[in-house]
Design an enzyme around this catalytic site. Structure first.
Site, short mmCIF file in Angstrom:
data_model
loop_
_atom_site.label_atom_id
_atom_site.label_comp_id
_atom_site.label_asym_id
_atom_site.label_seq_id
_atom_site.Cartn_x
_atom_site.Cartn_y
_atom_site.Cartn_z
N SER A 28 -28.88 19.27 -7.78
CA SER A 28 -28.20 19.48 -6.50
C SER A 28 -27.91 20.97 -6.37
CB SER A 28 -26.88 18.71 -6.46
OG SER A 28 -26.09 19.17 -5.39
N TYR B 102 -19.59 16.12 -10.91
CA TYR B 102 -20.93 15.89 -10.33
C TYR B 102 -21.85 17.07 -10.67
CZ TYR B 102 -24.45 15.28 -6.61
OH TYR B 102 -25.61 15.14 -5.90
P1 NDP Z 1 -27.88 7.55 -1.49
O1 NDP Z 1 -26.50 7.16 -1.87
O2 NDP Z 1 -28.26 7.57 -0.05
O3 NDP Z 1 -28.93 6.62 -2.25
C1 NDP Z 1 -28.80 6.47 -3.65
C2 NDP Z 1 -29.91 5.60 -4.18
O4 NDP Z 1 -29.74 5.54 -5.60
C3 NDP Z 1 -29.88 4.18 -3.66
O5 NDP Z 1 -31.18 3.71 -3.48
C4 NDP Z 1 -29.19 3.41 -4.81
O6 NDP Z 1 -29.68 2.09 -4.94
C5 NDP Z 1 -29.68 4.20 -6.01
N1 NDP Z 1 -28.80 4.05 -7.17
C6 NDP Z 1 -27.48 4.36 -7.27
N2 NDP Z 1 -27.05 4.10 -8.51
C7 NDP Z 1 -28.11 3.61 -9.20
C8 NDP Z 1 -28.30 3.17 -10.52
N3 NDP Z 1 -27.29 3.16 -11.40
N4 NDP Z 1 -29.52 2.73 -10.90
C9 NDP Z 1 -30.55 2.73 -10.01
N5 NDP Z 1 -30.42 3.14 -8.74
C10 NDP Z 1 -29.23 3.58 -8.34
O7 NDP Z 1 -28.12 8.99 -2.16
P2 NDP Z 1 -29.11 10.19 -1.75
O8 NDP Z 1 -30.38 9.64 -1.27
O9 NDP Z 1 -28.38 11.15 -0.91
O10 NDP Z 1 -29.29 10.90 -3.17
C11 NDP Z 1 -30.49 10.89 -3.91
C12 NDP Z 1 -30.41 11.96 -4.97
O11 NDP Z 1 -30.28 13.24 -4.37
C13 NDP Z 1 -29.21 11.81 -5.92
O12 NDP Z 1 -29.60 12.12 -7.23
C14 NDP Z 1 -28.23 12.85 -5.39
O13 NDP Z 1 -27.35 13.29 -6.39
C15 NDP Z 1 -29.19 13.93 -4.93
N6 NDP Z 1 -28.63 14.84 -3.95
C16 NDP Z 1 -28.26 14.40 -2.71
C17 NDP Z 1 -27.73 15.29 -1.79
C18 NDP Z 1 -27.28 14.87 -0.43
O14 NDP Z 1 -26.65 15.68 0.27
N7 NDP Z 1 -27.57 13.65 0.02
C19 NDP Z 1 -27.57 16.73 -2.11
C20 NDP Z 1 -28.00 17.07 -3.44
C21 NDP Z 1 -28.52 16.15 -4.31
P3 NDP Z 1 -28.77 0.77 -4.71
O15 NDP Z 1 -28.49 0.75 -3.24
O16 NDP Z 1 -29.65 -0.33 -5.15
O17 NDP Z 1 -27.55 0.97 -5.54
#
Ligand code: NDP
Length: 245
Positions: free
Chosen positions: A140, A153
């Protein structure tokens, strides 16, 4: 089953950035393993959408924090498609609080999913990816911004960046690259949920490009690293953030 298509596991692909990555890589010709933790229906919708567009995909439930479940996910991908070429380590969670206000549960869960989860999948990928493969982790831009309340985080993501560069060196001789993508504020539930509109608007204007990233913006960076044009990039973190840092 096609032996010609490369196979990509995308963790956390039920929604948000991971869903956009799964759809983009499917369009680019990859067979996709749509991993999810709890969102079975959303993951199935993703698979149906990919198939309707002529692609190949299956769902794979696994909490990335659970090492045994991660190993089973790789096994099921190998059984279904004969091997795995690409790991996109997108699954992640974010809970913000000052360090003083962060309780043990907040610390432990973010470490378990973001850091141990990325480790669990990287370890399996290091042992199992076919030669010529790619690993794309998720950091991130907070690792550069270092704003208050992001302490735990950001620490998990700094750990991911460190493991990225180290694993790239450890995989010498296998023609496997390991990189990270570090998004800035991106319009997904992780970023938007719980934030008042004025805060969202202010954060959206921080980058010189003056908007939030979209999941598709980030998916394009992943597609670059996973595809032929990214073949010479290794051990790096690509900040995909509109110039916020
Ligand atoms: P969302 O919350 O929109 O989606 C998260 C996804 O991760 C969902 O599909 C969820 O699945 C899955 N997930 C969560 N926990 C687990 C787990 N323990 N095992 C498997 N799957 C899991 O997040 P984003 O799309 O925004 O984030 C994606 C990545 O990008 C992350 O690593 C985040 O840290 C990073 N990021 C995001 C930013 C942002 O502004 N959005 C900025 C910087 C980095 P389910 O619904 O099945 O739990």
């Amino acid at each position: 089953m096609s032996q010609e298509r490369k196979v990509a596991i995308v963790t956390g692909a039920s929604r948000g950035i991971g869903a956009a990555v799964a759809e983009r890589l499917a369009r680019d010709g990859f067979t996709i393993v749509v991993n999810y933790a709890g969102g079975a229906a959303e993951a199935e919708t993703r698979v149906q959408k990919i198939k309707a567009a002529g692609g190949q995909a299956i769902t794979a439930q696994a909490d990335v924090a659970d090492a045994a479940a991660v190993a089973r996910m790789f096994e099921s991908a190998e059984v279904a498609f004969g091997g795995v070429d690409v790991l996109v380590n997108n699954a992640g969670i974010m809970t913000v609080a000052t360090i003083a206000d962060s309780d043990d549960a907040l610390f432990d869960r973010q470490i378990a999913v973001n850091l141990k989860g990325s480790f669990n999948t990287m370890r399996e990928a290091a042992k199992r990816l076919r030669d010529g493969g790619r690993i794309i982790n998720f950091s991130s831009s907070v690792v550069g911004l270092l704003q208050p309340t992001y302490g735990v985080y950001a620490a998990t993501k700094a750990g991911v960046e460190a493991m990225t560069s180290i694993l790239a060196k450890e995989l010498r001789g296998r023609n496997i690259s390991v990189n990270s993508v570090a998004p800035g504020p991106t319009a997904t539930g992780l970023f938007l949920n719980g934030k008042p509109q004025d805060v969202i608007d202010r954060l959206a204007k921080l980058a010189p490009l003056e908007r939030l990233g979209t999941p598709e913006d980030i998916a394009a960076s992943v597609a670059f690293l996973a595809g032929p044009d990214g073949s010479w990039i290794n051990g790096q973190t690509l900040r995909a953030n509109g110039g916020i840092i």
